[in-house]
Design an enzyme around this catalytic site. Structure first.
Site, PDB file in Angstrom:
ATOM      1  N   ASP A 220       0.817  -1.209   0.000  1.00  0.00           N
ATOM      2  CA  ASP A 220       0.000   0.000   0.000  1.00  0.00           C
ATOM      3  C   ASP A 220       0.850   1.258   0.000  1.00  0.00           C
ATOM      4  O   ASP A 220       0.407   2.308  -0.474  1.00  0.00           O
ATOM      5  CB  ASP A 220      -0.933  -0.021   1.214  1.00  0.00           C
ATOM      6  CG  ASP A 220      -2.015   1.040   1.125  1.00  0.00           C
ATOM      7  OD1 ASP A 220      -2.655   1.135   0.056  1.00  0.00           O
ATOM      8  OD2 ASP A 220      -2.220   1.766   2.107  1.00  0.00           O
TER       9      ASP A 220
ATOM     10  N   HIS B 227      -5.181   6.699   7.456  1.00  0.00           N
ATOM     11  CA  HIS B 227      -4.365   7.675   6.731  1.00  0.00           C
ATOM     12  C   HIS B 227      -4.402   8.988   7.501  1.00  0.00           C
ATOM     13  O   HIS B 227      -5.304   9.222   8.310  1.00  0.00           O
ATOM     14  CB  HIS B 227      -4.898   7.865   5.307  1.00  0.00           C
ATOM     15  CG  HIS B 227      -4.627   6.705   4.403  1.00  0.00           C
ATOM     16  ND1 HIS B 227      -4.444   6.834   3.045  1.00  0.00           N
ATOM     17  CD2 HIS B 227      -4.497   5.377   4.655  1.00  0.00           C
ATOM     18  CE1 HIS B 227      -4.213   5.644   2.499  1.00  0.00           C
ATOM     19  NE2 HIS B 227      -4.246   4.749   3.456  1.00  0.00           N
TER      20      HIS B 227
ATOM     21  N   CYS C 154      -3.439   6.566  -1.546  1.00  0.00           N
ATOM     22  CA  CYS C 154      -4.381   5.777  -2.334  1.00  0.00           C
ATOM     23  C   CYS C 154      -4.300   6.269  -3.770  1.00  0.00           C
ATOM     24  O   CYS C 154      -4.523   7.454  -4.021  1.00  0.00           O
ATOM     25  CB  CYS C 154      -5.805   5.920  -1.803  1.00  0.00           C
ATOM     26  SG  CYS C 154      -7.021   5.022  -2.788  1.00  0.00           S
TER      27      CYS C 154
END
Length: 309
Positions: free
Chosen positions: A26, A220, A251
């Protein structure tokens, strides 16, 4: 550093927490610099050497959408698995599962979404289609003895539909549990969650029959709330936290989302509360500094900055 156990407001805290290190997957998927698979493999090995026991290593998503992770097969072949360490790989569909099984992967991650609009942009399908596609993937993975981590995106809001309701999160999480996920990671995909909202979602999930030990959280830091949200989850009994070395990533489908919660910042908080993680903070700082040099920019982690200045 040994700060001793520090309960907050008389509430007991978990003595140990597991961090799922998501930097190699990620984290790197939203970096403009594409690293060679050899560097990524060294990154994974450094994370394990620092004491991480869960490292999300790669993704089999379409390289058209995530070119940073296009070399997943080469990367996984280059990683030397360590005893007692899990290396989940994100699998979007049955074709991805086939690749994972061929490579001897023992843990996978799958992606579900809460809101109606977000799935049409990632992974480019309607709201029900991701869940419909998950069922055969998870069933086959479980039959093969694999652990299945379910990432649930947009648990606190998305950039198109705005804030999502707690009932939406419960419905999506229940579906993911029903199809067979062994762990649910609640994603604050664009970093809009606040502590009160985190508490409400966790309480609602537990009331719906999902055990707190089955839940992980993934924050986040868009609005600077990631550590406050992590502390709220900790006080609710969550013991698995996703974090990214040096705070890299975000993202790739949402322009507003800043980096993941930095592993080092989370470690500073947890170790300050006397909570064991099994991870060496200084080795993580060294690893994130090394990674920042290869990405060509400073680490956004405040703890990394403080300990290297």
């Amino acid at each position: 550093m040994d700060f001793g156990v520090t309960p907050l407001d008389g509430l007991p805290l978990p003595p140990r927490v597991t961090i799922c290190e998501v930097g190699p997957r990620d984290g790197l998927q939203n970096e403009s610099t594409i690293l060679p698979f050899g560097v990524k493999a060294e990154f994974v090995h450094r994370l394990v050497d620092a004491g991480n026991t869960v490292v999300e290593a790669a993704s089999f998503e379409n390289p058209v959408w995530v070119p940073q992770l296009a070399d997943a097969d080469d990367l996984l072949r280059a990683i030397t698995p360590a005893s007692g360490v899990r290396y989940p790989v994100l699998v979007p569909d049955e074709r991805g599962l086939d690749r994972a099984l061929d490579l001897g992967v023992t843990d996978i991650a799958v992606l579900g979404c809460v809101a109606a609009t977000f799935p049409r942009c990632n992974p480019h399908r309607s709201v029900r289609e991701p869940f419909e596609m998950l069922a055969p993937v998870v069933a086959r993975a479980r039959e093969a003895g694999l652990g299945v981590r379910g990432h649930l995106s947009g648990c606190f809001g998305d950039p198109w539909d705005g804030r999502v309701s707690t009932s939406q999160v419960v419905a999506a999480a229940t579906t993911m549990k029903t199809v067979g996920c062994t762990e649910l990671s609640l994603g604050d995909t664009i970093g809009v969650a606040t502590p009160g909202q985190v508490a409400a979602v966790l309480d609602a999930l537990v009331a719906a029959g999902i055990g707190i030990d089955e839940i992980a959280v993934h924050f986040h830091d868009t609005y600077g709330q990631a550590l406050a949200n992590a502390l709220t989850a900790l006080r609710r009994g969550v013991t698995t936290f996703d974090a990214s070395a040096g705070g890299v990533g975000g993202c790739p489908y949402t322009g507003s989302a800043t980096g993941n919660l930095a592993t080092e910042d989370l470690l500073w908080q947890l170790h300050g509360l006397g909570i064991d993680t099994g991870i060496d903070l200084q080795r993580m700082v060294d690893t994130s500094t090394w990674l920042a040099e290869r990405l060509g920019r400073p680490s956004p982690s405040r703890t990394v900055t403080a300990l290297t200045s």
